[in-house]
Design a protein around this motif. Structure first.
Motif, PDB file in Angstrom:
ATOM      1  N   LYS A   1     -11.203  39.059  14.186  1.00  0.00           N
ATOM      2  CA  LYS A   1      -9.832  39.531  14.581  1.00  0.00           C
ATOM      3  C   LYS A   1      -9.180  40.176  13.318  1.00  0.00           C
ATOM      4  O   LYS A   1      -8.382  41.024  13.356  1.00  0.00           O
ATOM      5  CB  LYS A   1      -8.970  38.529  15.291  1.00  0.00           C
TER       6      LYS A   1
ATOM      7  N   TRP B   1      -5.521  32.473  19.996  1.00  0.00           N
ATOM      8  CA  TRP B   1      -5.279  31.581  21.223  1.00  0.00           C
ATOM      9  C   TRP B   1      -4.523  30.437  21.191  1.00  0.00           C
ATOM     10  O   TRP B   1      -4.475  29.795  20.022  1.00  0.00           O
ATOM     11  CB  TRP B   1      -6.641  31.222  21.837  1.00  0.00           C
TER      12      TRP B   1
ATOM     13  N   PRO C   1      -5.616  28.123  26.242  1.00  0.00           N
ATOM     14  CA  PRO C   1      -5.551  26.545  25.816  1.00  0.00           C
ATOM     15  C   PRO C   1      -5.589  26.039  24.343  1.00  0.00           C
ATOM     16  O   PRO C   1      -6.279  26.990  23.648  1.00  0.00           O
ATOM     17  CB  PRO C   1      -6.844  26.020  26.745  1.00  0.00           C
ATOM     18  N   ASP C   2      -5.097  25.003  24.090  1.00  0.00           N
ATOM     19  CA  ASP C   2      -4.951  24.535  22.736  1.00  0.00           C
ATOM     20  C   ASP C   2      -6.118  23.608  22.478  1.00  0.00           C
ATOM     21  O   ASP C   2      -6.550  23.378  21.370  1.00  0.00           O
ATOM     22  CB  ASP C   2      -3.569  23.811  22.574  1.00  0.00           C
TER      23      ASP C   2
ATOM     24  N   ASN D   1     -15.890  20.600  13.100  1.00  0.00           N
ATOM     25  CA  ASN D   1     -15.930  21.850  13.387  1.00  0.00           C
ATOM     26  C   ASN D   1     -16.696  22.907  12.185  1.00  0.00           C
ATOM     27  O   ASN D   1     -16.196  22.547  10.957  1.00  0.00           O
ATOM     28  CB  ASN D   1     -14.631  22.579  13.630  1.00  0.00           C
TER      29      ASN D   1
ATOM     30  N   SER E   1     -17.250  32.444  20.762  1.00  0.00           N
ATOM     31  CA  SER E   1     -17.442  31.877  19.437  1.00  0.00           C
ATOM     32  C   SER E   1     -16.279  30.568  19.294  1.00  0.00           C
ATOM     33  O   SER E   1     -15.522  30.534  20.059  1.00  0.00           O
ATOM     34  CB  SER E   1     -17.021  32.956  18.480  1.00  0.00           C
TER      35      SER E   1
ATOM     36  N   ILE F   1     -14.048  26.822  22.793  1.00  0.00           N
ATOM     37  CA  ILE F   1     -13.099  26.410  23.801  1.00  0.00           C
ATOM     38  C   ILE F   1     -13.343  27.240  25.125  1.00  0.00           C
ATOM     39  O   ILE F   1     -13.509  26.475  26.038  1.00  0.00           O
ATOM     40  CB  ILE F   1     -11.829  26.239  23.255  1.00  0.00           C
TER      41      ILE F   1
ATOM     42  N   SER G   1     -21.329  15.977  17.883  1.00  0.00           N
ATOM     43  CA  SER G   1     -19.920  16.824  17.330  1.00  0.00           C
ATOM     44  C   SER G   1     -18.578  15.899  17.383  1.00  0.00           C
ATOM     45  O   SER G   1     -18.958  15.046  18.268  1.00  0.00           O
ATOM     46  CB  SER G   1     -19.894  18.069  18.434  1.00  0.00           C
TER      47      SER G   1
ATOM     48  N   ASN H   1     -17.157  26.520  26.683  1.00  0.00           N
ATOM     49  CA  ASN H   1     -17.229  25.191  26.909  1.00  0.00           C
ATOM     50  C   ASN H   1     -16.683  25.229  28.494  1.00  0.00           C
ATOM     51  O   ASN H   1     -17.163  24.565  29.362  1.00  0.00           O
ATOM     52  CB  ASN H   1     -16.404  24.314  26.308  1.00  0.00           C
TER      53      ASN H   1
ATOM     54  N   ARG I   1      -7.551  21.448  12.948  1.00  0.00           N
ATOM     55  CA  ARG I   1      -8.843  21.176  12.945  1.00  0.00           C
ATOM     56  C   ARG I   1      -9.511  20.874  11.634  1.00  0.00           C
ATOM     57  O   ARG I   1      -8.704  21.538  10.535  1.00  0.00           O
ATOM     58  CB  ARG I   1      -9.525  22.526  13.471  1.00  0.00           C
TER      59      ARG I   1
ATOM     60  N   VAL J   1     -13.243  28.987  16.462  1.00  0.00           N
ATOM     61  CA  VAL J   1     -11.894  29.772  16.204  1.00  0.00           C
ATOM     62  C   VAL J   1     -12.284  30.638  14.744  1.00  0.00           C
ATOM     63  O   VAL J   1     -11.830  31.581  14.578  1.00  0.00           O
ATOM     64  CB  VAL J   1     -11.192  28.742  16.118  1.00  0.00           C
TER      65      VAL J   1
HETATM   66  O1  GFB Z   1     -13.161  26.362  17.604  1.00  0.00           O
HETATM   67  P1  GFB Z   1     -12.658  26.189  19.109  1.00  0.00           P
HETATM   68  O2  GFB Z   1     -13.006  27.218  19.973  1.00  0.00           O
HETATM   69  O3  GFB Z   1     -13.007  24.783  19.560  1.00  0.00           O
HETATM   70  O4  GFB Z   1     -10.993  26.294  19.170  1.00  0.00           O
HETATM   71  P2  GFB Z   1     -12.402  23.218  19.580  1.00  0.00           P
HETATM   72  C1  GFB Z   1     -10.178  25.610  18.159  1.00  0.00           C
HETATM   73  C2  GFB Z   1      -8.732  25.941  18.293  1.00  0.00           C
HETATM   74  O5  GFB Z   1      -8.386  27.387  17.897  1.00  0.00           O
HETATM   75  C3  GFB Z   1      -8.028  25.806  19.797  1.00  0.00           C
HETATM   76  C4  GFB Z   1      -7.786  27.827  18.638  1.00  0.00           C
HETATM   77  O6  GFB Z   1      -6.797  25.320  19.454  1.00  0.00           O
HETATM   78  C5  GFB Z   1      -8.192  27.128  19.916  1.00  0.00           C
HETATM   79  O7  GFB Z   1      -7.331  27.483  21.209  1.00  0.00           O
HETATM   80  N1  GFB Z   1      -7.961  29.457  18.770  1.00  0.00           N
HETATM   81  C6  GFB Z   1      -6.989  30.319  18.436  1.00  0.00           C
HETATM   82  C7  GFB Z   1      -9.027  30.128  19.153  1.00  0.00           C
HETATM   83  N2  GFB Z   1      -7.493  31.508  18.552  1.00  0.00           N
HETATM   84  C8  GFB Z   1      -8.642  31.325  18.690  1.00  0.00           C
HETATM   85  C9  GFB Z   1      -9.764  32.390  19.067  1.00  0.00           C
HETATM   86  O8  GFB Z   1      -9.656  33.488  18.930  1.00  0.00           O
HETATM   87  N3  GFB Z   1     -11.112  31.938  19.539  1.00  0.00           N
HETATM   88  C10 GFB Z   1     -11.366  30.494  19.736  1.00  0.00           C
HETATM   89  N4  GFB Z   1     -12.471  29.999  20.121  1.00  0.00           N
HETATM   90  N5  GFB Z   1     -10.351  29.583  19.491  1.00  0.00           N
HETATM   91  C11 GFB Z   1     -14.898  22.966  20.215  1.00  0.00           C
HETATM   92  C12 GFB Z   1     -15.737  22.288  21.504  1.00  0.00           C
HETATM   93  O9  GFB Z   1     -13.706  22.688  20.595  1.00  0.00           O
HETATM   94  O10 GFB Z   1     -15.186  22.087  18.884  1.00  0.00           O
HETATM   95  C13 GFB Z   1     -17.056  22.393  21.214  1.00  0.00           C
HETATM   96  O11 GFB Z   1     -15.254  23.469  22.422  1.00  0.00           O
HETATM   97  C14 GFB Z   1     -17.283  21.598  19.808  1.00  0.00           C
HETATM   98  O12 GFB Z   1     -17.596  21.585  22.282  1.00  0.00           O
HETATM   99  C15 GFB Z   1     -16.394  22.299  18.331  1.00  0.00           C
HETATM  100  O13 GFB Z   1     -17.128  20.461  20.037  1.00  0.00           O
HETATM  101  C16 GFB Z   1     -16.848  21.516  17.403  1.00  0.00           C
HETATM  102  O14 GFB Z   1     -12.452  22.769  18.390  1.00  0.00           O
HETATM  103  O15 GFB Z   1     -11.193  23.111  20.573  1.00  0.00           O
END
Ligand code: GFB
Length: 326
Positions: free
Chosen positions: A197, A212, A278-279, A175, A188, A79, A117, A82, A219, A190
């Motif tokens: 972590k 975050w 952000p969520d 995901n 990375s 997130i 995706s 991006n 998901r 999540v």
């Molecule tokens: O996996 P993620 O980064 O991407 O985050 P998306 C998923 C959720 O986990 C969000 C939360 O609500 C984040 O706020 N989160 C909690 C965290 N702790 C963390 C952390 O330490 N790191 C991260 N990264 N997130 C992605 C898209 O969206 O999904 C890509 O950005 C792609 O483009 C991928 O499509 C499949 O699921 O929100």
């Protein structure tokens, strides 16, 4: 438009299969899976083939003449990545898919699988999300650049199919996680972030680790080895306009995922939410019944998959960062 699932059993036997993006998590899983097929796997390093450069892609296709292309190359990230690199996420991904899909047509590739995706779908799509939800509402702003590029890729595959009769298909994975994932906390997704972590909190004897957002978004996760088997299943049995969802069919709230990861890692402290981060999309569970109806099912349970990923993270940590396993 409904999928035209034709009766087109397509065999990989004896074929030259180009896996674009073989060093990434998805591409490397596909290469591992192809090892048990009687086919020749073609890969190319970045020095030999720059996928963003049209001339480089055309000349590589002219010299190597693949029969099948699996387009797993993409600029990807979580997130924050991006939102931080919108130009790279849009430009790199548009160029890669335009160059590879056009070259595949030009060199008469018999079958191409484009990988997208689940973020292509509208932010507030009805759950579970069916393929027909594409382009029915606004996208999630944190990943709209990547989503727009991936939507263009689906449309390119469809356009070459319609105009030139190319057998180009698209799969939309949910995901993903697994071997070869990115554990850099800024870039990375999540799941690898939580593994790191939780591990670092355990090693430091901390009381808690921070995640975050509010922890409430949900998901759906799929192990990348399951995705690789779904890709081969689709190549072997699907030929149609409509992109096909590839998911595990189950989702989980991020806070529960954090607790599950902590349990697997053996961290007994708490989990705190940083609501200033952000969520993203509130929920992203796909309806994969179209694929399930073709006879494919995921095999790797989330807890087992996380345990495997944690083992891989520990091996990587020891080998690359010199960290001591706890
Ligand atoms: O996996 P993620 O980064 O991407 O985050 P998306 C998923 C959720 O986990 C969000 C939360 O609500 C984040 O706020 N989160 C909690 C965290 N702790 C963390 C952390 O330490 N790191 C991260 N990264 N997130 C992605 C898209 O969206 O999904 C890509 O950005 C792609 O483009 C991928 O499509 C499949 O699921 O929100």
């Amino acid at each position: 438009m409904m999928a035209a699932t034709l009766d087109t059993a397509f065999s990989l036997r004896g074929k030259r299969i180009f896996v674009a993006g073989h060093r990434g998590m998805v591409g490397s899983a596909i290469v591992r899976r192809l090892a048990s097929e009687e086919c020749e796997v073609l890969t190319a390093s970045r020095d030999t083939l720059d996928l963003i450069d049209q001339a480089s892609v055309r000349s590589w296709f002219a010299s190597n003449r693949p029969d099948v292309v699996i387009l797993a190359a993409a600029k990807v990230g979580g997130i924050l990545a991006n939102a931080t690199y919108p130009a790279d996420f849009l430009y790199d991904n548009l160029m890669i898919e335009a160059n590879v899909i056009e070259a595949a047509h030009r060199h008469n590739v018999a079958k191409l699988l484009f990988l997208g995706s689940s973020c292509i779908y509208p932010k507030f799509a009805d759950q579970p999300i069916v393929e027909e939800a594409l382009l029915t509402g606004p996208l999630e702003p944190t990943n709209e650049w990547y989503a727009i590029a991936k939507i263009a890729g689906i449309k390119l595959a469809q356009a070459y199919r319609q105009q030139y009769g190319c057998d180009f298909i698209s799969a939309m994975p949910t995901n993903l996680y697994g071997p070869g994932d990115n554990y850099d906390l800024q870039g990375s997704h999540v799941l690898p972030a939580l593994i790191r972590k939780a591990h670092e909190a355990k090693t430091a004897n901390a009381d808690s680790f921070e995640i975050w957002g509010t922890g409430t978004p949900r998901r759906e996760f799929l192990h990348v080895d399951d995705l690789a088997s779904a890709c081969l299943h689709l190549i072997g049995s699907y030929s149609g306009d409509v992109h096909v969802n590839v998911g595990s069919g189950e989702d989980i709230a991020i806070i529960d995922l954090a607790r599950l990861v902590a349990e697997v890692v053996g961290f007994e402290g708490g989990v705190l939410c940083d609501a200033t981060k952000p969520d993203g999309t509130p929920r992203k569970l796909m309806d994969s019944s179209r694929l399930y109806a073709m006879g494919w099912r995921p095999r790797i349970d989330l807890r087992d998959g996380i345990a495997g990923a944690y083992r891989e993270f520990m091996d990587q940590s020891v080998a690359k960062r010199g960290m001591q396993p706890a």
